[in-house]
Design a protein around this motif. Structure first.
Motif, PDB file in Angstrom:
ATOM      1  N   ASN A  92       0.813  -1.216   0.000  1.00 20.73           N
ATOM      2  CA  ASN A  92       0.000   0.000   0.000  1.00 20.73           C
ATOM      3  C   ASN A  92       0.850   1.272   0.000  1.00 20.73           C
ATOM      4  O   ASN A  92       0.447   2.302  -0.557  1.00 20.73           O
ATOM      5  CB  ASN A  92      -0.926   0.031   1.226  1.00 20.73           C
ATOM      6  CG  ASN A  92      -2.234  -0.700   0.994  1.00 20.73           C
ATOM      7  OD1 ASN A  92      -2.629  -0.944  -0.143  1.00 20.73           O
ATOM      8  ND2 ASN A  92      -2.912  -1.044   2.076  1.00 20.73           N
ATOM      9  N   HIS A  93       2.017   1.194   0.620  1.00 16.83           N
ATOM     10  CA  HIS A  93       2.877   2.374   0.713  1.00 16.83           C
ATOM     11  C   HIS A  93       3.200   2.905  -0.682  1.00 16.83           C
ATOM     12  O   HIS A  93       3.158   4.123  -0.923  1.00 16.83           O
ATOM     13  CB  HIS A  93       4.163   2.016   1.470  1.00 16.83           C
ATOM     14  CG  HIS A  93       5.036   3.191   1.766  1.00 16.83           C
ATOM     15  ND1 HIS A  93       4.668   4.196   2.638  1.00 16.83           N
ATOM     16  CD2 HIS A  93       6.275   3.538   1.289  1.00 16.83           C
ATOM     17  CE1 HIS A  93       5.629   5.107   2.703  1.00 16.83           C
ATOM     18  NE2 HIS A  93       6.614   4.724   1.886  1.00 16.83           N
TER      19      HIS A  93
ATOM     20  N   LYS B 196      -0.284   3.853  -2.659  1.00 13.15           N
ATOM     21  CA  LYS B 196      -0.839   5.122  -2.181  1.00 13.15           C
ATOM     22  C   LYS B 196      -0.071   6.294  -2.788  1.00 13.15           C
ATOM     23  O   LYS B 196      -0.666   7.308  -3.182  1.00 13.15           O
ATOM     24  CB  LYS B 196      -0.778   5.176  -0.655  1.00 13.15           C
ATOM     25  CG  LYS B 196      -1.830   4.305   0.033  1.00 13.15           C
ATOM     26  CD  LYS B 196      -1.558   4.139   1.523  1.00 13.15           C
ATOM     27  CE  LYS B 196      -1.673   5.442   2.271  1.00 13.15           C
ATOM     28  NZ  LYS B 196      -1.515   5.232   3.736  1.00 13.15           N
TER      29      LYS B 196
ATOM     30  N   ASP C 144      -1.918   9.085  -5.063  1.00 14.50           N
ATOM     31  CA  ASP C 144      -1.988  10.445  -4.533  1.00 14.50           C
ATOM     32  C   ASP C 144      -1.101  11.404  -5.311  1.00 14.50           C
ATOM     33  O   ASP C 144      -1.526  12.508  -5.681  1.00 14.50           O
ATOM     34  CB  ASP C 144      -1.595  10.442  -3.061  1.00 14.50           C
ATOM     35  CG  ASP C 144      -1.755  11.817  -2.423  1.00 14.50           C
ATOM     36  OD1 ASP C 144      -2.833  12.425  -2.595  1.00 14.50           O
ATOM     37  OD2 ASP C 144      -0.803  12.294  -1.785  1.00 14.50           O
TER      38      ASP C 144
ATOM     39  N   ASP D 292      -7.331   8.608   2.100  1.00 14.48           N
ATOM     40  CA  ASP D 292      -6.404   7.622   1.547  1.00 14.48           C
ATOM     41  C   ASP D 292      -6.947   6.976   0.282  1.00 14.48           C
ATOM     42  O   ASP D 292      -8.096   6.482   0.253  1.00 14.48           O
ATOM     43  CB  ASP D 292      -6.128   6.530   2.586  1.00 14.48           C
ATOM     44  CG  ASP D 292      -4.927   6.868   3.458  1.00 14.48           C
ATOM     45  OD1 ASP D 292      -4.389   7.984   3.310  1.00 14.48           O
ATOM     46  OD2 ASP D 292      -4.536   6.013   4.273  1.00 14.48           O
TER      47      ASP D 292
ATOM     48  N   ALA E 222      -5.342   4.440  -3.138  1.00 14.94           N
ATOM     49  CA  ALA E 222      -4.198   3.669  -3.624  1.00 14.94           C
ATOM     50  C   ALA E 222      -4.576   3.054  -4.959  1.00 14.94           C
ATOM     51  O   ALA E 222      -5.763   2.829  -5.238  1.00 14.94           O
ATOM     52  CB  ALA E 222      -3.816   2.581  -2.623  1.00 14.94           C
TER      53      ALA E 222
ATOM     54  N   THR F   3     -10.341   2.988  -2.196  1.00 14.82           N
ATOM     55  CA  THR F   3     -10.371   3.570  -0.864  1.00 14.82           C
ATOM     56  C   THR F   3     -10.538   2.397   0.101  1.00 14.82           C
ATOM     57  O   THR F   3     -10.412   1.236  -0.289  1.00 14.82           O
ATOM     58  CB  THR F   3     -11.540   4.558  -0.719  1.00 14.82           C
ATOM     59  OG1 THR F   3     -12.774   3.837  -0.857  1.00 14.82           O
ATOM     60  CG2 THR F   3     -11.472   5.653  -1.769  1.00 14.82           C
TER      61      THR F   3
ATOM     62  N   THR G 217      -8.374   5.125   6.910  1.00 15.36           N
ATOM     63  CA  THR G 217      -6.956   5.055   6.573  1.00 15.36           C
ATOM     64  C   THR G 217      -6.605   3.651   6.080  1.00 15.36           C
ATOM     65  O   THR G 217      -7.008   2.650   6.681  1.00 15.36           O
ATOM     66  CB  THR G 217      -6.092   5.404   7.792  1.00 15.36           C
ATOM     67  OG1 THR G 217      -6.426   6.729   8.232  1.00 15.36           O
ATOM     68  CG2 THR G 217      -4.616   5.322   7.460  1.00 15.36           C
ATOM     69  N   LEU G 218      -5.878   3.565   4.989  1.00 18.60           N
ATOM     70  CA  LEU G 218      -5.436   2.274   4.465  1.00 18.60           C
ATOM     71  C   LEU G 218      -4.186   1.834   5.216  1.00 18.60           C
ATOM     72  O   LEU G 218      -3.259   2.637   5.421  1.00 18.60           O
ATOM     73  CB  LEU G 218      -5.131   2.386   2.964  1.00 18.60           C
ATOM     74  CG  LEU G 218      -6.340   2.664   2.058  1.00 18.60           C
ATOM     75  CD1 LEU G 218      -5.869   3.022   0.648  1.00 18.60           C
ATOM     76  CD2 LEU G 218      -7.262   1.456   2.021  1.00 18.60           C
TER      77      LEU G 218
ATOM     78  N   ASP H 260      -0.621   0.794   6.166  1.00 21.49           N
ATOM     79  CA  ASP H 260       0.609   1.140   5.446  1.00 21.49           C
ATOM     80  C   ASP H 260       1.804   0.903   6.356  1.00 21.49           C
ATOM     81  O   ASP H 260       2.050   1.661   7.291  1.00 21.49           O
ATOM     82  CB  ASP H 260       0.535   2.604   5.001  1.00 21.49           C
ATOM     83  CG  ASP H 260       1.751   3.055   4.221  1.00 21.49           C
ATOM     84  OD1 ASP H 260       2.731   2.296   4.138  1.00 21.49           O
ATOM     85  OD2 ASP H 260       1.718   4.183   3.685  1.00 21.49           O
TER      86      ASP H 260
END
Length: 701
Positions: A594-595, A598, A602, A613, A615, A633, A689-690, A692
């Motif tokens: 996800n890091h 995302k 974004d 958030d 991704a 999301t 929040t996803l 991460d």
């Protein structure tokens, strides 16, 4: 009345009884004169004798539920589309104008409340007319007509081949009379009248007075006035020939005849008669369209997908024909998963991004699924659901696989790369570890690890000397971190990642995420390493569902369009439930992935314009004819696709939505469409929040 085994009886046996009772000569003479029963049965005490004879004949009328339209509804109950063989809306007698009741009785059966199903006086009048004039006159009562319509309805629902309308034989007419007498013993006059007015044909596929009233006057049957009632009552004699839209003069003449009968039967006054006869026919045609072409909010393609789901499901009948008959006649209420708010925005955004008038070969598609259920919340494209000629008209559903009305799908391109990265993480490595992305050639015979293949490997086998891998961005053939390679979508980095992992481990992941080929629904095969770069054709729905597995933290849910189905009798049908595998993918690996995803969504797609958030990953195919962005999301996943749906001609140099594209990337075409759509709808659902757990900046080598 109670149902019996069959709506029909042995006409040969019945006719034999009649012949034996009256004698062959008498019966044949009556038939020659155009009669259905001998003179001895038409009046006074003799009529009672006739009724006694009919009492000895079998009375078997198998009533089926009326053929009713089926509706496809959004999740909030809004009707998206209607299917019918017969447009009908049953209503109770107190919901039908008294004028309409008076008109139909006056013109079709003025002694309706006096006879017992068969009108002796009417028969006598018909006999005299048919014996003394060159014209033929019938004597069917409303009850007999109701019987005939019930038999027709039974025939249609059960796909039988019977003679229940048109030119009737003696046994047909005898059966109709017998059943009319029987019905009069089981039903009240008002029940018969109500049944008749709900079942009778008025025009084309418009059945029943409520549907006819709405069709011709855009009002309920309860609100019909005198001339409108007379017009509709007159139409039942010859529904198509007396249609006021096609034959206004004939319709008016027949209407005035009905008005005259109403006057003679004291149902209207002389003043009302004169006023009605003097009035012009004024209609307000308001047809209810049948099928997906008239679906609201651009939901024609979703409607088509739902229809195909019904026709493929044994729960709705033993074969496709039976299921179609149920859909057209069974009064099904099909409640779907579609969110009408999302659907409207998706349809508008698809056409705004790629106006259908600009081209007949560039398509745009948006499909949204909900993570925790697989429910399809929107399915839209920029074209019009139509088989007619014209730019932007097609019945091809871009969003789904071939078996559900789509084509062969579109190459996934770089949208497949996150699943390669997941296999890398699953082998115990990190997104910050490096791979050798300088290698751009794998000679024939090069062995890619593949534990499930013979010998534990897949050998490169091309028509040339080997597999040459190139990048869209120059100067990227060098060692780099896996997250950096994924962020910039470097092909050599993805192939190097797979070469250092295992092809079967990768296809295990894509299969668990539901990724399959659009043309044959087969999972991706480790036999062809080119799948790593998205060479296989897939559908947007497949990819949205796969990415929803990432958005949910590892739970894969089968995409689902139908939530509930009931029929006109209140029976429920079994539909696929929510089907989810909570352990499809590793949640810890997804958190690290996800890091990077995302950052892509974004920084490269939304450009910081969305404050929750998100991704996802872009994609462009080899021929630059398809572009993607698939993003999520915490609750919704949407696949955005723009491409050439007729061939593999590149989008380079094409003007789309007023912009001419010298370069073609998912981040330039499909990505902005995703942002414009999701920025309007995503916050209608949870945007948490996803997870991460990644570290470092994936933009930095």
């Amino acid at each position: 009345m109670a149902s019996s085994r069959s709506p029909f009886f042995d006409t040969a046996t019945t006719l034999g009884k009649v012949v034996a009772f009256f004698g062959i000569a008498a019966l044949c003479g009556a038939l020659a004169a155009g009669l259905m029963l001998p003179l001895g049965m038409v009046g006074g005490a003799a009529a009672n004798t006739g009724s006694e004879l009919l009492d000895n004949l079998p009375a078997e009328l198998q009533e089926e539920p009326l053929s009713l339209p089926s509706t496809v509804e959004a999740a909030d109950g809004t009707v998206l589309a209607t299917f019918y063989a017969e447009d009908r809306t049953p209503v109770s007698l107190d919901e039908i104008s008294q004028h309409m009741q008076d008109a139909i009785i006056s013109v079709e059966d003025e002694r309706f409340y006096e006879h017992g199903g068969v009108d002796g006086q009417g028969l006598a009048r018909a006999i005299v007319n048919n014996l003394t004039t060159s014209t033929q006159q019938g004597a069917s009562t409303l009850t007999q007509q109701y019987v005939n319509n019930v038999l027709v309805n039974y025939q249609n629902l059960n796909d039988l081949r019977t003679t229940v309308s048109g030119q009737k034989t003696v046994p047909d007419k005898l059966r109709e009379m017998k059943l009319a007498v029987a019905i009069e013993k089981e039903m009240t006059k008002d029940e018969i009248l109500e049944g008749y007015l709900n079942i009778v044909l008025f025009s084309g596929r418009v059945y029943g007075v409520e549907a006819a009233s709405r069709y011709f006057f855009n009002k309920n049957a309860a609100d019909l006035n005198i001339p409108e009632s007379a017009l509709l009552a007159g139409m039942v004699q010859s529904p198509n020939a007396l249609n006021p839209l096609n034959n206004p003069e004939a319709a008016k003449s027949r209407r005035d005849t009905v008005l005259y009968t109403m006057l003679n039967n004291d149902k209207i006054t002389q003043e009302e008669y004169e006023e009605a006869v003097a009035s012009e026919i004024v209609t307000d045609e308001t047809p209810v369209r049948s099928g997906c072409a008239s679906a609201v909010a651009g939901s024609g393609y979703f409607c088509d997908y739902v229809q195909r789901q019904i026709l493929a499901d044994p729960a709705f009948g033993p074969d496709a024909d039976a299921r179609q008959r149920l859909l057209d006649r069974g009064g099904l209420t099909i409640k779907t998963t579609l969110d009408l708010d999302l659907q409207r925005v998706a349809a508008e955004q698809a056409n705004q991004s790629v106006p259908r008038e600009e081209s007949d070969d560039i398509g745009a598609a948006l499909i949204t699924v909900e993570q925790n259920s697989g429910n399809i919340r929107a399915m839209a494209q920029n074209t019009a659901y139509s088989s007619a000629e014209g730019n932007g008209n097609t019945t091809l559903n871009f969003n789904v696989d071939k078996q559900w009305g789509g084509g062969n799908g579109f190459q996934a391109g770089s949208t497949l790369k996150p699943f390669v990265a997941l296999a890398w993480l699953g082998s115990g490595k990190s997104m910050r570890d490096q791979v050798d992305a300088s290698r751009d050639f794998y000679a024939n015979g090069t062995a890619f690890p593949a534990y499930c293949r013979p010998g534990g490997a897949t050998l490169v086998n091309t028509d040339g000397d080997g597999w040459e891998v190139n990048n869209a961005i120059a100067d990227m053939k060098q060692r780099m971190r896996v997250d950096y390679g994924l962020f910039w979508s470097i092909n050599t980095a993805t192939v190097a990642t797979a070469y250092a992992t295992d092809l079967c481990a990768i296809t295990d992941i894509t299969t668990a995420a539901g990724i399959e080929r659009a043309d044959d629904d087969e999972p991706l095969s480790p036999q062809r390493p080119s799948f790593l770069l998205g060479a296989e054709e897939v559908s947007p729905m497949t990819m949205a569902s796969a990415y929803s597995t990432l958005g949910s933290g590892g739970t894969y849910c089968e995409p689902r369009a139908i939530a509930e189905v009931t029929d006109g009798s209140g029976n429920s049908y079994e539909v696929p439930p929510v089907q989810c595998n909570s352990n499809a993918l590793n949640s810890e690996d997804i958190s690290e992935l996800n890091h990077t995803l995302k950052a892509i969504a974004d920084e490269r797609i939304a450009l910081g314009s969305i404050n929750y958030d998100i991704a996802g990953k872009t994609g462009t195919n080899n021929f630059e004819s398809s572009t993607w962005f698939i993003g999520y999301t915490s609750q919704l996943t949407t696949a955005s696709w723009v491409g050439n749906y007729r061939n593999l001609q590149a989008l380079t140099g094409r003007t789309i939505g007023g912009v001419t594209y010298d370069d073609v990337w998912g981040s330039l075409i499909a990505g902005p469409m995703w942002v414009d759509y999701m920025s309007q709808v995503a916050d209608q659902y949870e945007t948490n929040t996803l997870p991460d757990t990644g570290t470092g900046n994936p933009r930095s080598r």
